[in-house]
Design a protein around this motif. Structure first.
Motif, PDB file in Angstrom:
ATOM      1  N   ALA A   1      26.196  47.712 106.945  1.00  0.00           N
ATOM      2  CA  ALA A   1      26.241  48.801 105.971  1.00  0.00           C
ATOM      3  C   ALA A   1      25.511  50.047 106.452  1.00  0.00           C
ATOM      4  O   ALA A   1      25.867  51.154 106.091  1.00  0.00           O
ATOM      5  N   ALA A   2      24.503  49.874 107.286  1.00  0.00           N
ATOM      6  CA  ALA A   2      23.677  51.017 107.667  1.00  0.00           C
ATOM      7  C   ALA A   2      24.472  52.088 108.403  1.00  0.00           C
ATOM      8  O   ALA A   2      24.205  53.267 108.266  1.00  0.00           O
ATOM      9  N   TYR A   3      25.427  51.670 109.191  1.00  0.00           N
ATOM     10  CA  TYR A   3      26.030  52.615 110.117  1.00  0.00           C
ATOM     11  C   TYR A   3      27.404  53.112 109.716  1.00  0.00           C
ATOM     12  O   TYR A   3      27.864  54.117 110.237  1.00  0.00           O
TER      13      TYR A   3
ATOM     14  N   ASP B   1      19.871  51.954 102.329  1.00  0.00           N
ATOM     15  CA  ASP B   1      19.819  50.793 103.213  1.00  0.00           C
ATOM     16  C   ASP B   1      18.418  50.722 103.824  1.00  0.00           C
ATOM     17  O   ASP B   1      17.913  51.719 104.326  1.00  0.00           O
TER      18      ASP B   1
ATOM     19  N   LEU C   1      21.380  59.034 108.664  1.00  0.00           N
ATOM     20  CA  LEU C   1      20.520  58.026 109.279  1.00  0.00           C
ATOM     21  C   LEU C   1      19.096  58.542 109.376  1.00  0.00           C
ATOM     22  O   LEU C   1      18.859  59.757 109.378  1.00  0.00           O
TER      23      LEU C   1
ATOM     24  N   ASN D   1      17.642  48.652 106.270  1.00  0.00           N
ATOM     25  CA  ASN D   1      17.851  47.940 107.530  1.00  0.00           C
ATOM     26  C   ASN D   1      17.779  46.429 107.324  1.00  0.00           C
ATOM     27  O   ASN D   1      17.284  45.697 108.180  1.00  0.00           O
TER      28      ASN D   1
ATOM     29  N   TYR E   1      16.336  53.346 105.852  1.00  0.00           N
ATOM     30  CA  TYR E   1      16.921  53.409 107.189  1.00  0.00           C
ATOM     31  C   TYR E   1      18.115  54.357 107.202  1.00  0.00           C
ATOM     32  O   TYR E   1      18.341  55.088 108.143  1.00  0.00           O
ATOM     33  N   SER E   2      18.896  54.314 106.136  1.00  0.00           N
ATOM     34  CA  SER E   2      20.012  55.238 106.003  1.00  0.00           C
ATOM     35  C   SER E   2      20.305  55.476 104.534  1.00  0.00           C
ATOM     36  O   SER E   2      19.910  54.686 103.675  1.00  0.00           O
TER      37      SER E   2
ATOM     38  N   HIS F   1      23.644  56.650 102.033  1.00  0.00           N
ATOM     39  CA  HIS F   1      25.071  56.929 101.894  1.00  0.00           C
ATOM     40  C   HIS F   1      25.288  57.746 100.626  1.00  0.00           C
ATOM     41  O   HIS F   1      24.561  57.568  99.638  1.00  0.00           O
TER      42      HIS F   1
ATOM     43  N   ILE G   1      27.050  59.706 105.562  1.00  0.00           N
ATOM     44  CA  ILE G   1      25.891  58.844 105.812  1.00  0.00           C
ATOM     45  C   ILE G   1      24.845  59.670 106.540  1.00  0.00           C
ATOM     46  O   ILE G   1      25.173  60.427 107.455  1.00  0.00           O
TER      47      ILE G   1
END
Lengths: 114, 109
Positions: free
Chosen positions: A98-100, B91, B49, B93, B29-30, B32, B47
């Motif tokens: 999901a992070a990327y 997120d 990061l 991570n 971590y990110s 969305h 997104i």
């Protein structure tokens, strides 16, 4: 066409009658997940899967089961549905974790448990 | 662990700007951002990061402040098509994605 397909789109059923909502994606995505959406609460993750045979709990897993026997399919199982599981459900997939990667959502399944 | 979004709702006239904030109590971590029209599935916007970069999508852009664990979505010169509910997803991570409760944006002519 790249898509995530959920079935059924609508279902009205009764307490205790086992049901399965299917989810299939044709993008060869590794990551798949299920969310429920309730007014005022947004989207809450039920379960997710990193790949075939790898699943883990999200934030609201109680009362649900999932399986990932094939990469493209990720069914959501309600063994003994209760009225508090009445909700709008979305399946989503992404290429990697999901992070990327952006999540691609299905059109949703509206469940009513009487 | 759901992030907190604010405001809950905003009403704009065409051409006006708005900012939607998304805050977390945990290290992100990110982040969305998605938009959902009534009766439809959420659609991906962008997104961000870890690293604090700012991204853009048409006249919609976003920033990510790591120190504050906060992201902001900027709607510039809003159009009628911008109406919908905006969700941030965070997120940590840990392979999960947690969404906020959403911000309903209504753009009027």
């Amino acid at each position: 066409e790249a898509q995530v397909t959920q079935n059924p789109r609508y279902l009205i059923t009764v307490t205790g009658k086992k049901l399965t909502v299917t989810c299939s994606q044709n993008m060869n995505h590794e990551y798949m997940s299920w969310y429920r959406q309730d007014p005022g609460l947004g989207l809450r993750q039920i379960y997710y899967s990193m790949n075939v045979e790898v699943t883990d709990k999200g934030d609201v897993p109680e009362g649900y089961k999932v399986s990932r026997k094939e990469k493209r399919n990720f069914p959501l199982i309600l063994e003994s549905p209760s009225p508090n599981q009445t909700s709008l459900y979305f399946c989503a997939s992404s290429a990697r974790t999901a992070a990327y990667q952006p999540q691609h959502f299905g059109d949703g399944t509206r469940l009513s448990i009487l | 662990q759901q992030p907190v979004q604010s405001p809950q709702a905003v009403i704009l006239r065409e051409g006006e700007d708005a900012v939607i904030n998304c805050s977390s109590s945990k290290a992100l971590y990110s982040v969305h951002w998605y938009r959902q029209k009534h009766g439809e599935a959420p659609v991906f916007l962008m997104i961000l990061l870890k690293g604090g970069e700012q991204k853009g999508h048409e006249k919609i852009s976003a920033s990510f402040n790591e120190k504050k664990q906060q992201s902001s979505l900027y709607l510039t010169a809003s159009q009628l098509s911008y109406s919908g509910t905006y969700f941030c997803g965070t997120d940590l991570n840990d392979y999960k994605l947690s969404f906020g409760a959403g911000t309903t944006v209504t753009v009027r002519a």
